[in-house]
Design a protein around this motif. Structure first.
Motif, short mmCIF file in Angstrom:
data_model
loop_
_atom_site.label_atom_id
_atom_site.label_comp_id
_atom_site.label_asym_id
_atom_site.label_seq_id
_atom_site.Cartn_x
_atom_site.Cartn_y
_atom_site.Cartn_z
N PRO A 1 -1.07 2.28 3.07
CA PRO A 1 0.06 1.53 2.50
C PRO A 1 0.04 1.55 0.97
CG PRO A 1 -1.64 0.03 3.23
CD PRO A 1 -2.12 1.40 3.58
N MET B 1 8.32 -0.71 -2.20
CA MET B 1 7.36 -0.06 -1.29
C MET B 1 7.72 -0.32 0.17
SD MET B 1 4.72 1.72 -0.53
CE MET B 1 3.81 1.89 1.00
N SER B 2 8.12 -1.56 0.51
CA SER B 2 8.45 -1.81 1.92
C SER B 2 9.69 -1.01 2.31
CB SER B 2 8.66 -3.30 2.16
OG SER B 2 9.79 -3.75 1.43
N GLY B 3 10.65 -0.88 1.36
CA GLY B 3 11.83 -0.04 1.61
C GLY B 3 11.45 1.41 1.80
N GLU C 1 1.74 3.60 -2.52
CA GLU C 1 2.65 4.58 -3.12
C GLU C 1 2.16 4.85 -4.53
OE1 GLU C 1 6.63 3.14 -3.78
OE2 GLU C 1 7.28 5.03 -4.71
N GLN D 1 9.13 6.21 7.38
CA GLN D 1 8.82 6.14 8.81
C GLN D 1 10.03 6.46 9.68
OE1 GLN D 1 6.66 2.49 9.58
NE2 GLN D 1 4.82 3.32 8.62
N LYS E 1 8.53 2.59 2.72
CA LYS E 1 7.77 2.74 3.97
C LYS E 1 8.72 2.88 5.16
CE LYS E 1 4.08 0.44 6.53
NZ LYS E 1 3.17 -0.70 6.58
N ALA E 2 9.75 2.04 5.19
CA ALA E 2 10.72 2.10 6.29
C ALA E 2 11.47 3.43 6.27
CB ALA E 2 11.69 0.93 6.19
#
Ligand SMILES: *Cc1c(COP(=O)(O)O)cnc(C)c1O
Length: 388
Positions: free
Chosen positions: A20, A1-3, A22, A9, A5-6
């Motif tokens: 936040p 998820m952090s990947g 997915e 964005q 999100k980046a």
């Protein structure tokens, strides 16, 4: 998820302030994130997935058509488009349907019909359309002009001319705006969705319809959000005992694929002729096949279920701790919470319920077939979030 999100964005235009979360799978009104966290979906993609995620009948209709023909231009006949148009006309008494791909485009068609009708009938100076303050009609420059909320307008001047806004539920002001501006049409949402789930008064809507009929203005009802069973009737105008000249709809019509429609009454069925309007993707056979599977299931039994679930939501939420009042109709519900709506939404999300907001309210637009179990579980979590 952090990947993700980046990545999102970095490369996706920053027009959406995403939560936040997915979502990777689901069934009906239950969806899952990549870690297996379960959510009850009380937003259905903003009233789009009418029968929930990965609905069997819809999926079969779509994939069967996908395996045959995914697209032909509107230069040729395809069956799903014609059949869906017939179904929509039978359900409404309308005579013709123009298919588009979104709510804004359905409204663009309605606006073009009104302009051409009035120009031919009354003269070229009769082009203005009266819409209501606090309305929402879309994001194109013309439908933004129709939208009666100044903050959407500021950065995008000049907008399409020919729109004036009158206060909702003030019949005299609406008639005055029409008279003073040589109006071609009056365009309303029976329930202002984005405007905060505000239900228009019956007397006002009936008064507008009567004035429009007596003065040969077109009454356009924007049913992009309220349509296709959402309010417990096939279309929201049916709760008001009126017959619009043009109905625009989208969101829930396609069940999850992009599809919009402008339904045209007898008065305006032939206003647009060959070449007057068009859309490359409009009436796409896959989208229409999916829509048929939605519309054919919105029968009296389903509408009764929508009404029963609505009554349950109103009974549970009205007067609950932290709830000031509840608005809406059917499964289109606004909750005025004592805490900021965004805070309640966040708490619900943490506890496994996806809600929406609209202005100062928490907004619920669950799938029309949400199960009683899912609904009860979601209501308990929403009530706890309001009270906390
Ligand atoms: C969502 C909405 C629209 C715009 O629909 P899009 O598909 O986003 O273009 C127009 N009118 C109403 C009432 C809506 O709720």
């Amino acid at each position: 998820m952090s990947g993700l999100k980046a990545l999102d964005q970095t490369y996706v235009a920053r027009t959406y302030n995403r939560f936040p979360v997915e979502i990777v799978s689901g069934k009906g009104s239950t969806v899952y994130d990549p870690d297996g966290k379960r959510y009850i979906d009380m937003g259905s993609g903003i009233g789009v997935t009418s029968f929930g995620i990965a609905d069997d009948a819809w999926q079969k209709a779509v994939t069967d058509q996908l395996a045959k023909v995914q697209h032909m231009s509107n230069l040729y006949y395809t069956e799903p488009c014609a059949k869906l148009a017939q179904m929509l006309c039978k359900r409404t008494g309308m005579k013709k349907v123009f298919f588009a791909n979104s709510g804004a485009e359905a409204n663009e068609c309605a606006i073009k019909v009104a302009r051409k009708y009035a120009a031919e009938k009354k003269g070229a100076e009769y082009f203005t359309i009266v819409t209501l303050e606090n309305s929402f009609h879309g994001r194109t420059l013309t439908t933004l002009a129709a939208t009666g909320q100044d903050h959407f307008h500021e950065l995008f001047q000049p907008l399409t001319p020919g729109f004036v806004h009158a206060p909702a539920n003030d019949l005299q002001a609406c008639i005055r705006a029409a008279e003073e501006n040589k109006a071609a049409a009056i365009m309303i949402e029976c329930i202002q969705g984005e405007g905060g789930v505000r239900v228009l008064d019956k007397a006002f809507v009936q008064g507008v319809a009567q004035y429009a009929a007596e003065n040969d203005l077109l009454l356009i009802v924007d049913e992009v959000q309220t349509g296709n069973g959402r309010t417990g009737e096939m279309y929201a105008y049916m709760n008001y005992g009126i017959q619009p000249d043009v109905v625009s709809t989208a969101k829930g019509l396609g069940g999850g694929l992009p599809l919009g429609a402008a339904l045209l009454s007898e008065k305006v069925e032939n206003v647009l002729g060959f070449g007057d309007h068009g859309s490359t993707f409009g009436g796409n056979p896959v989208c229409c096949a999916g829509a048929i599977s939605i519309i054919e299931r919105i029968d009296d039994a389903l509408l009764a279920e929508v009404k029963a679930k609505s009554a349950y939501l109103f009974a549970e939420l009205s007067g609950a701790p932290g709830v000031a009042f509840v608005t809406g109709m059917g499964l289109m519900v606004g909750i005025k919470t004592e805490k900021p709506a965004g805070e309640v939404l966040k708490k619900c999300m943490e506890n496994g319920v996806l809600c929406l907001t609209a202005k100062d309210k928490v907004r619920l637009l669950p799938a029309l077939n949400i199960s009683w179990e899912e609904l009860k579980e979601a209501v308990a979590i929403i009530k706890a979030a309001c009270a906390a």
